[in-house]
Design an enzyme around this catalytic site. Sequence first.
Site, PDB file in Angstrom:
ATOM      1  N   ALA A  48       0.827  -1.206   0.000  1.00  0.00           N
ATOM      2  CA  ALA A  48       0.000   0.000   0.000  1.00  0.00           C
ATOM      3  C   ALA A  48       0.864   1.260   0.000  1.00  0.00           C
ATOM      4  O   ALA A  48       1.865   1.345   0.713  1.00  0.00           O
ATOM      5  CB  ALA A  48      -0.915   0.006   1.216  1.00  0.00           C
ATOM      6  N   ALA A  72      -1.100  -6.156  12.233  1.00  0.00           N
ATOM      7  CA  ALA A  72      -1.536  -4.777  12.471  1.00  0.00           C
ATOM      8  C   ALA A  72      -0.386  -3.861  12.063  1.00  0.00           C
ATOM      9  O   ALA A  72       0.166  -3.125  12.877  1.00  0.00           O
ATOM     10  CB  ALA A  72      -1.920  -4.576  13.932  1.00  0.00           C
ATOM     11  N   CYS A 134      -8.822  -1.274   4.966  1.00  0.00           N
ATOM     12  CA  CYS A 134      -7.797  -1.667   5.936  1.00  0.00           C
ATOM     13  C   CYS A 134      -8.319  -1.483   7.355  1.00  0.00           C
ATOM     14  O   CYS A 134      -8.791  -0.412   7.711  1.00  0.00           O
ATOM     15  CB  CYS A 134      -6.532  -0.842   5.742  1.00  0.00           C
ATOM     16  SG  CYS A 134      -5.216  -1.339   6.855  1.00  0.00           S
ATOM     17  N   ILE A 197     -11.279 -11.206  -0.525  1.00  0.00           N
ATOM     18  CA  ILE A 197     -11.609 -10.301   0.570  1.00  0.00           C
ATOM     19  C   ILE A 197     -10.343  -9.790   1.246  1.00  0.00           C
ATOM     20  O   ILE A 197      -9.294 -10.435   1.167  1.00  0.00           O
ATOM     21  CB  ILE A 197     -12.495 -10.980   1.629  1.00  0.00           C
ATOM     22  CG1 ILE A 197     -11.812 -12.226   2.187  1.00  0.00           C
ATOM     23  CG2 ILE A 197     -13.831 -11.361   1.025  1.00  0.00           C
ATOM     24  CD1 ILE A 197     -12.531 -12.896   3.362  1.00  0.00           C
ATOM     25  N   THR A 199      -8.728  -8.722   5.036  1.00  0.00           N
ATOM     26  CA  THR A 199      -8.694  -9.519   6.258  1.00  0.00           C
ATOM     27  C   THR A 199      -9.939  -9.329   7.114  1.00  0.00           C
ATOM     28  O   THR A 199     -10.586  -8.285   7.095  1.00  0.00           O
ATOM     29  CB  THR A 199      -7.465  -9.145   7.104  1.00  0.00           C
ATOM     30  OG1 THR A 199      -7.484  -7.726   7.330  1.00  0.00           O
ATOM     31  CG2 THR A 199      -6.182  -9.525   6.398  1.00  0.00           C
TER      32      THR A 199
END
Length: 312
Positions: A48, A72, A134, A197, A199
């Site tokens: 990203a 994360a 996100c 998809i 997460t």
Amino acid sequence: MTTNRLQVSLPGLDLKNPIIPASGCFGFGQEYAKYYDLDLLGSIMIKATTLEPRFGNPTPRVAETPAGMLNAIGLQNPGLEVVLAEKLPWLEREYPNLPIIANVAGFSKQEYAAVSHGISKATNVKAIELNISCPNVDHCNHGLLIGQDPDLAYDVVKAAVEASEVPVYVKLTPSVTDIVTVAKAAEDAGASGLTMINTLVGMRFDLKTRKPILANGTGGMSGPAVFPVALKLIRQVAQTTDLPIIGMGGVDSAEAALEMYLAGASAIGVGTANFTNPYACPDIIENLPKVMDKYGISSLEELRQEVKESLR
């Protein structure tokens, strides 16, 4: 013959095969180039990119779960300027024939538009994956809210589509009540395709400290554990739109890739499997023709058309 039967044509993307490392699991390609020739891949979804550099969330940022992992990371990336000056030129220099899908993230409609416009000018970027889902970014979890709200999704996608010089694929979050409504909003806003998809959201606890393992508390859950969820949601969306879907979520084998096709996908993203096996993508590509032969599948395009007809 093997090459032809694996070929995939999507808006902006003519791929020799459907296997694409998923964004966030492959960096900008340099790490995996040490293991194999990236030209084996259909494409790459790079990490990203945001307008400004991001250092990401505090550590620990990764935790193992049964049949998967939590992350994360928080969109850590060097920012648009560095990606345009260093990361994409390296890929073009080393792999001039490899089409790149640039993952774009932001914190406002204006930022999504600015990054989409800038990154789409790179000659090897053939499509954009718009990350509106996100689950780990601060600012009121703004990315997740966009992906949950059809009106917000429409506005952001429309801004990115109007700013981009290449087709825009929208990455959908599974953390919604009705994923079809968001998919239709993306389609109405001019998206050329969908990726899904992203997460699921989960957490783990440390029994010694009695606190969450991840410093962020929660993280995105990926890996084989989410595979059945991905199949169900892809099928649900494929029944309601003709937009091509790049299916992802727990794919770790040629068999799993073909199941994604049966659900309604047109190409395949491979994510967490790259961490457990750096050769996951080339292994799947090598095994696909054998598994297709086993189940009487002559080509992926024929399978895609067969599934498309069955969904009508």
